[in-house]
Scaffold this motif. Structure first.
Motif, PDB file in Angstrom:
ATOM      1  N   THR A 186       4.005  17.272   1.213  1.00 45.72           N
ATOM      2  CA  THR A 186       5.206  17.071   1.660  1.00 45.72           C
ATOM      3  C   THR A 186       5.959  17.774   2.896  1.00 45.72           C
ATOM      4  OG1 THR A 186       6.194  18.466  -0.082  1.00 45.72           O
ATOM      5  CG2 THR A 186       5.885  15.684  -0.497  1.00 45.72           C
ATOM      6  N   SER A 222      -6.651  -4.422   2.977  1.00 42.78           N
ATOM      7  CA  SER A 222      -5.919  -5.767   2.610  1.00 42.78           C
ATOM      8  C   SER A 222      -5.640  -6.559   4.001  1.00 42.78           C
ATOM      9  CB  SER A 222      -4.731  -5.242   2.151  1.00 42.78           C
ATOM     10  OG  SER A 222      -4.928  -4.597   0.774  1.00 42.78           O
ATOM     11  N   VAL A 232      -1.961  18.471   3.800  1.00 38.59           N
ATOM     12  CA  VAL A 232      -0.460  18.356   3.984  1.00 38.59           C
ATOM     13  C   VAL A 232       0.399  18.032   2.950  1.00 38.59           C
ATOM     14  CG1 VAL A 232       1.355  16.909   5.123  1.00 38.59           C
ATOM     15  CG2 VAL A 232      -0.756  17.444   6.385  1.00 38.59           C
ATOM     16  N   THR A 262      -1.903   0.932   4.005  1.00 41.20           N
ATOM     17  CA  THR A 262      -0.585   0.484   4.054  1.00 41.20           C
ATOM     18  C   THR A 262       0.480   0.721   3.198  1.00 41.20           C
ATOM     19  OG1 THR A 262      -1.403  -1.738   3.437  1.00 41.20           O
ATOM     20  CG2 THR A 262      -1.717  -1.104   5.712  1.00 41.20           C
ATOM     21  N   GLY A 282       3.232   3.456   0.961  1.00 48.35           N
ATOM     22  CA  GLY A 282       4.480   3.965   1.571  1.00 48.35           C
ATOM     23  C   GLY A 282       4.290   5.023   2.641  1.00 48.35           C
ATOM     24  N   SER A 291      -7.491  -0.612   6.569  1.00 49.14           N
ATOM     25  CA  SER A 291      -6.966  -0.773   5.110  1.00 49.14           C
ATOM     26  C   SER A 291      -8.220  -1.956   4.780  1.00 49.14           C
ATOM     27  CB  SER A 291      -5.757  -1.503   5.261  1.00 49.14           C
ATOM     28  OG  SER A 291      -5.571  -2.312   4.160  1.00 49.14           O
TER      29      SER A 291
END
Ligand SMILES: NC(=O)c1ccc[n+]([C@@H]2O[C@H](COP(=O)([O-])OP(=O)(O)OC[C@H]3O[C@@H](n4cnc5c(N)ncnc54)[C@H](OP(=O)(O)O)[C@@H]3O)[C@@H](O)[C@H]2O)c1
Length: 326
Positions: free
Chosen positions: A276, A187, A274, A163, A165, A185
């Motif tokens: 950017t 969290s 991948v 979770t 950026g 995740s």
């Protein structure tokens, strides 16, 4: 004119340096930095990690939003007063990635940075400087994986790991394309905030790939974004649908990650790195964000670089931004 730049000291910190502005080339633009987006990579560039020593005498950070304060005599793309974002790989303008595209990067932790007019993009008008500073790396990488690979359509399932950026942008883009997002995740608190179609907590469901299959009636996901977690790649392949794509995005925990070749082979999977994205992708993303009214999710804004790096290291939800007072 003298201005402030920050350079890595090779000991995990930064030195503040006064720099004399160089004459601007005829195709150059000078950008006054208004906000700097902080990335996972910036932590290890400045502080080092178990794989790398801290960088020595480099201006760190790649993601800035700012305003053009001076233009060279032949500049046509921008004028003084325009709001722009840096690009992280300024040589990669369009088309496939190449060695040339990877050959040059950007450094923005400064009061001003100089760039070629082709090295920056117009900031989306609907976003603030703080918001626009989050786009060059995290948003663009998510956009590249979710939209530019061309594998996701309305009704498809997309699995997003973490979770942070990149992940929160990926969820936003996938949802705007009409896809169903399953977020994975460790969290619990952050999972509850995502608004995803389904959430899997790896603390309670370590075999999250099996849970993805269960949630999708055994079909699996059209696209899985792999963040380089412990043993994630094997699970990503298992969670993918036949003819699906596993996009390798990050190295959060593991630099090497075993892959179950049989699964890749037997399901006709596409396993795709991948990096950017190009400037053309960035411009398409900005148009999409404006059309859909998408805004970055800002975790926190900091005046202090150390506080921003500490926040990244403590697992943000969305993007961490620096509002430097140079
Ligand atoms: N390919 C590219 O061009 C590209 C571009 C940008 C970033 N990246 C890479 O993509 C990855 C994510 O980048 P980001 O900017 O999204 O980072 P970020 O904002 O710092 O988020 C990372 C997330 O990973 C999870 N995490 C962190 N430490 C962890 C650990 N020890 N164990 C398990 N999970 C952990 C946390 O999410 P949860 O708490 O939800 O688990 C955290 O929010 C990084 O490896 C980064 O280098 C690659």
């Amino acid at each position: 004119m003298d201005y402030t730049t920050y350079r890595t000291d090779g000991q995990g910190g930064l030195r503040r340096v006064q720099t004399a502005a160089a004459p601007l080339p005829s195709d150059g633009v000078r950008v006054a930095v208004r906000a700097v987006g902080v990335n996972f990579r910036d932590v290890y560039v400045i502080r080092g990690n178990r794989y790398r020593a801290p960088a020595v005498d480099q201006v760190p950070m790649t993601d800035a939003a700012g305003v053009v304060v001076e233009v060279g005599s032949e500049v046509t793309r921008f004028k003084v007063g325009d709001r722009v974002c840096s690009t992280v790989l300024p040589n990669w303008i369009d088309g496939p990635l190449s060695a040339h595209g990877m050959a040059r990067s950007t450094a923005v932790l400064a009061e001003y940075f100089d760039a070629g007019e082709n090295d920056v993009v117009a900031a989306p008008p609907h976003l603030s400087d703080i918001e626009a500073a989050t786009l060059p790396v995290a948003a663009l990488t998510a956009w590249h994986a979710v939209a530019e690979l061309g594998v996701v359509g309305a009704g498809d399932t997309v699995v997003v790991q973490t979770t942070g950026g990149v992940a929160v942008f990926a969820m936003q883009f996938a949802q705007a394309l009409g896809a169903r997002v399953i977020v994975v995740s460790r969290s619990r608190d952050k999972l509850e905030r995502t608004g995803a179609w389904a959430a899997i907590n790896t603390e309670t469901t370590p075999e999250w790939d099996q849970q993805v299959l269960a949630l999708t009636g055994g079909h699996g996901a059209r696209l899985v974004l792999d963040m380089g977690l412990d043993d994630s790649l094997r699970r990503s392949a298992r969670a993918a649908a036949y003819e699906g794509t596993v996009a390798i995005i990050g190295v959060v925990q593991q630099q090497t990650n075993p892959l179950d070749i049989y699964t890749v082979m037997n399901k006709n999977l596409n396993v795709r790195g991948v990096e950017t994205g190009s400037r053309a992708m960035f411009e398409r993303m900005n148009r999409f964000m404006a059309e859909h009214g998408l805004r970055p999710h800002i975790d926190s804004v900091h005046d202090d670089v150390d506080a921003a790096l500490d926040r990244i290291a403590s697992s943000p939800y969305g993007k961490v931004v620096l509002n430097p007072r140079c």
